[in-house]
Design a protein around this motif. Structure first.
Motif, PDB file in Angstrom:
ATOM      1  N   MET A   1      60.056  44.694  35.755  1.00  0.00           N
ATOM      2  CA  MET A   1      59.049  45.118  36.704  1.00  0.00           C
ATOM      3  C   MET A   1      57.690  44.572  36.245  1.00  0.00           C
ATOM      4  SD  MET A   1      57.983  49.023  37.618  1.00  0.00           S
ATOM      5  CE  MET A   1      58.828  49.274  39.156  1.00  0.00           C
ATOM      6  N   PRO A   2      56.950  43.867  37.124  1.00  0.00           N
ATOM      7  CA  PRO A   2      55.650  43.335  36.725  1.00  0.00           C
ATOM      8  C   PRO A   2      54.641  44.460  36.507  1.00  0.00           C
ATOM      9  CG  PRO A   2      56.050  42.909  39.055  1.00  0.00           C
ATOM     10  CD  PRO A   2      57.302  43.524  38.483  1.00  0.00           C
ATOM     11  N   PRO A   3      53.711  44.253  35.574  1.00  0.00           N
ATOM     12  CA  PRO A   3      52.708  45.299  35.333  1.00  0.00           C
ATOM     13  C   PRO A   3      51.801  45.484  36.539  1.00  0.00           C
ATOM     14  CG  PRO A   3      52.160  43.318  34.107  1.00  0.00           C
ATOM     15  CD  PRO A   3      53.502  43.090  34.747  1.00  0.00           C
ATOM     16  N   ARG A   4      51.429  46.733  36.758  1.00  0.00           N
ATOM     17  CA  ARG A   4      50.490  47.031  37.850  1.00  0.00           C
ATOM     18  C   ARG A   4      49.084  46.694  37.407  1.00  0.00           C
ATOM     19  NH1 ARG A   4      51.411  53.041  39.559  1.00  0.00           N
ATOM     20  NH2 ARG A   4      49.203  52.914  39.224  1.00  0.00           N
ATOM     21  N   PRO A   5      48.284  46.133  38.296  1.00  0.00           N
ATOM     22  CA  PRO A   5      46.895  45.866  37.915  1.00  0.00           C
ATOM     23  C   PRO A   5      46.166  47.181  37.659  1.00  0.00           C
ATOM     24  CG  PRO A   5      47.274  45.337  40.231  1.00  0.00           C
ATOM     25  CD  PRO A   5      48.597  45.734  39.638  1.00  0.00           C
ATOM     26  N   LEU A   6      45.263  47.157  36.707  1.00  0.00           N
ATOM     27  CA  LEU A   6      44.499  48.353  36.391  1.00  0.00           C
ATOM     28  C   LEU A   6      43.484  48.628  37.494  1.00  0.00           C
ATOM     29  CD1 LEU A   6      43.817  47.677  32.630  1.00  0.00           C
ATOM     30  CD2 LEU A   6      45.499  49.248  33.612  1.00  0.00           C
ATOM     31  N   ALA A   7      43.349  49.876  37.824  1.00  0.00           N
ATOM     32  CA  ALA A   7      42.376  50.271  38.845  1.00  0.00           C
ATOM     33  C   ALA A   7      40.966  50.104  38.294  1.00  0.00           C
ATOM     34  CB  ALA A   7      42.611  51.712  39.256  1.00  0.00           C
ATOM     35  N   ILE A   8      40.036  49.849  39.168  1.00  0.00           N
ATOM     36  CA  ILE A   8      38.630  49.738  38.775  1.00  0.00           C
ATOM     37  C   ILE A   8      38.016  51.122  38.904  1.00  0.00           C
ATOM     38  CG2 ILE A   8      36.402  48.695  39.323  1.00  0.00           C
ATOM     39  CD1 ILE A   8      38.006  46.279  40.406  1.00  0.00           C
ATOM     40  N   GLY A   9      37.482  51.610  37.796  1.00  0.00           N
ATOM     41  CA  GLY A   9      36.921  52.957  37.752  1.00  0.00           C
ATOM     42  C   GLY A   9      35.481  53.008  38.210  1.00  0.00           C
ATOM     43  N   PRO A  10      34.869  54.187  38.099  1.00  0.00           N
ATOM     44  CA  PRO A  10      33.490  54.362  38.553  1.00  0.00           C
ATOM     45  C   PRO A  10      32.496  53.443  37.843  1.00  0.00           C
ATOM     46  CG  PRO A  10      34.485  56.489  38.035  1.00  0.00           C
ATOM     47  CD  PRO A  10      35.464  55.432  37.630  1.00  0.00           C
ATOM     48  N   ALA A  11      32.661  53.240  36.537  1.00  0.00           N
ATOM     49  CA  ALA A  11      31.743  52.357  35.811  1.00  0.00           C
ATOM     50  C   ALA A  11      31.898  50.913  36.287  1.00  0.00           C
ATOM     51  CB  ALA A  11      31.994  52.449  34.303  1.00  0.00           C
ATOM     52  N   GLY A  12      33.116  50.505  36.576  1.00  0.00           N
ATOM     53  CA  GLY A  12      33.356  49.162  37.091  1.00  0.00           C
ATOM     54  C   GLY A  12      32.730  48.957  38.452  1.00  0.00           C
ATOM     55  N   HIS A  13      32.828  49.969  39.302  1.00  0.00           N
ATOM     56  CA  HIS A  13      32.200  49.894  40.628  1.00  0.00           C
ATOM     57  C   HIS A  13      30.677  49.823  40.501  1.00  0.00           C
ATOM     58  CE1 HIS A  13      35.531  50.376  43.495  1.00  0.00           C
ATOM     59  NE2 HIS A  13      36.114  51.082  42.520  1.00  0.00           N
ATOM     60  N   ALA A  14      30.118  50.644  39.607  1.00  0.00           N
ATOM     61  CA  ALA A  14      28.667  50.637  39.417  1.00  0.00           C
ATOM     62  C   ALA A  14      28.195  49.289  38.885  1.00  0.00           C
ATOM     63  CB  ALA A  14      28.262  51.761  38.462  1.00  0.00           C
ATOM     64  N   ALA A  15      28.932  48.725  37.931  1.00  0.00           N
ATOM     65  CA  ALA A  15      28.559  47.422  37.373  1.00  0.00           C
ATOM     66  C   ALA A  15      28.647  46.334  38.440  1.00  0.00           C
ATOM     67  CB  ALA A  15      29.451  47.078  36.181  1.00  0.00           C
ATOM     68  N   ALA A  16      29.678  46.373  39.253  1.00  0.00           N
ATOM     69  CA  ALA A  16      29.840  45.372  40.312  1.00  0.00           C
ATOM     70  C   ALA A  16      28.657  45.412  41.279  1.00  0.00           C
ATOM     71  CB  ALA A  16      31.149  45.603  41.062  1.00  0.00           C
ATOM     72  N   HIS A  17      28.243  46.612  41.663  1.00  0.00           N
ATOM     73  CA  HIS A  17      27.110  46.739  42.585  1.00  0.00           C
ATOM     74  C   HIS A  17      25.802  46.330  41.900  1.00  0.00           C
ATOM     75  CE1 HIS A  17      29.635  48.366  45.683  1.00  0.00           C
ATOM     76  NE2 HIS A  17      30.040  49.336  44.888  1.00  0.00           N
ATOM     77  N   ALA A  18      25.676  46.636  40.610  1.00  0.00           N
ATOM     78  CA  ALA A  18      24.478  46.236  39.869  1.00  0.00           C
ATOM     79  C   ALA A  18      24.395  44.715  39.750  1.00  0.00           C
ATOM     80  CB  ALA A  18      24.475  46.885  38.483  1.00  0.00           C
ATOM     81  N   ILE A  19      25.532  44.062  39.544  1.00  0.00           N
ATOM     82  CA  ILE A  19      25.555  42.597  39.478  1.00  0.00           C
ATOM     83  C   ILE A  19      25.068  42.016  40.799  1.00  0.00           C
ATOM     84  CG2 ILE A  19      27.099  40.591  39.399  1.00  0.00           C
ATOM     85  CD1 ILE A  19      28.778  42.220  37.315  1.00  0.00           C
ATOM     86  N   ARG A  51      34.773  38.224  43.939  1.00  0.00           N
ATOM     87  CA  ARG A  51      35.811  39.252  43.743  1.00  0.00           C
ATOM     88  C   ARG A  51      35.317  40.370  42.826  1.00  0.00           C
ATOM     89  NH1 ARG A  51      40.852  35.044  43.312  1.00  0.00           N
ATOM     90  NH2 ARG A  51      41.063  34.762  45.562  1.00  0.00           N
ATOM     91  N   ILE A  52      34.515  40.003  41.821  1.00  0.00           N
ATOM     92  CA  ILE A  52      33.937  41.035  40.946  1.00  0.00           C
ATOM     93  C   ILE A  52      33.001  41.914  41.763  1.00  0.00           C
ATOM     94  CG2 ILE A  52      32.307  41.416  39.050  1.00  0.00           C
ATOM     95  CD1 ILE A  52      33.559  38.906  37.692  1.00  0.00           C
ATOM     96  N   GLU A  53      32.117  41.306  42.539  1.00  0.00           N
ATOM     97  CA  GLU A  53      31.146  42.068  43.324  1.00  0.00           C
ATOM     98  C   GLU A  53      31.822  42.952  44.370  1.00  0.00           C
ATOM     99  OE1 GLU A  53      28.221  39.437  44.967  1.00  0.00           O
ATOM    100  OE2 GLU A  53      27.243  39.115  43.027  1.00  0.00           O
ATOM    101  N   ARG A  54      32.944  42.509  44.910  1.00  0.00           N
ATOM    102  CA  ARG A  54      33.654  43.293  45.931  1.00  0.00           C
ATOM    103  C   ARG A  54      34.656  44.255  45.308  1.00  0.00           C
ATOM    104  NH1 ARG A  54      36.935  39.974  48.977  1.00  0.00           N
ATOM    105  NH2 ARG A  54      36.670  38.270  47.507  1.00  0.00           N
ATOM    106  N   THR A  55      34.667  44.339  43.992  1.00  0.00           N
ATOM    107  CA  THR A  55      35.578  45.184  43.211  1.00  0.00           C
ATOM    108  C   THR A  55      37.044  44.909  43.516  1.00  0.00           C
ATOM    109  OG1 THR A  55      35.454  47.123  44.679  1.00  0.00           O
ATOM    110  CG2 THR A  55      33.849  47.007  42.872  1.00  0.00           C
ATOM    111  N   VAL A  56      37.340  43.636  43.735  1.00  0.00           N
ATOM    112  CA  VAL A  56      38.723  43.195  43.893  1.00  0.00           C
ATOM    113  C   VAL A  56      39.243  42.736  42.533  1.00  0.00           C
ATOM    114  CG1 VAL A  56      40.200  41.442  44.995  1.00  0.00           C
ATOM    115  CG2 VAL A  56      38.352  42.530  46.288  1.00  0.00           C
TER     116      VAL A  56
END
Length: 94
Positions: A1-19, A51-56
């Motif tokens: 079974m392939p590994p599931r991608p890790l979810a982007i948490g609140p800090a990741g979302h905040a960093a993406a929007h800050a970028i 993709r980083i900015e859109r939290t993909v």
């Protein structure tokens, strides 16, 4: 079974929007910022930046440091929301 991608948490979302906010405040397109990051030795396409900015796509620590450097701000600023460029603080523009 392939590994599931890790979810982007609140800090990741905040960093993406800050970028995105910092990039637009500096007047850079995604293509321009990606080129600046690549010139610093961290290859990045504008698609990856989009993709980083859109939290993909997750923004790893090496990406975060290179993006912050290309924007002229401290990496921790992208985590805490202080988007004042280091050159502006040194010049007394804040």
């Amino acid at each position: 079974m392939p590994p599931r991608p890790l979810a982007i948490g609140p800090a990741g979302h905040a960093a993406a929007h800050a970028i995105e906010r910092a990039r637009t405040a500096c007047g850079y397109s995604q293509r321009q910022l990606a080129a600046r990051v690549t010139a610093l030795g961290r290859p990045m396409t504008f698609t990856a930046l989009s993709r980083i900015e859109r939290t993909v796509r997750r923004c790893d620590i090496d990406d975060l440091v290179a993006i912050a450097t290309a924007l002229g701000i401290a990496p921790q600023a992208l985590l805490v929301g202080d988007l004042t460029p280091s050159w502006a603080a040194e010049a007394g523009e804040i």
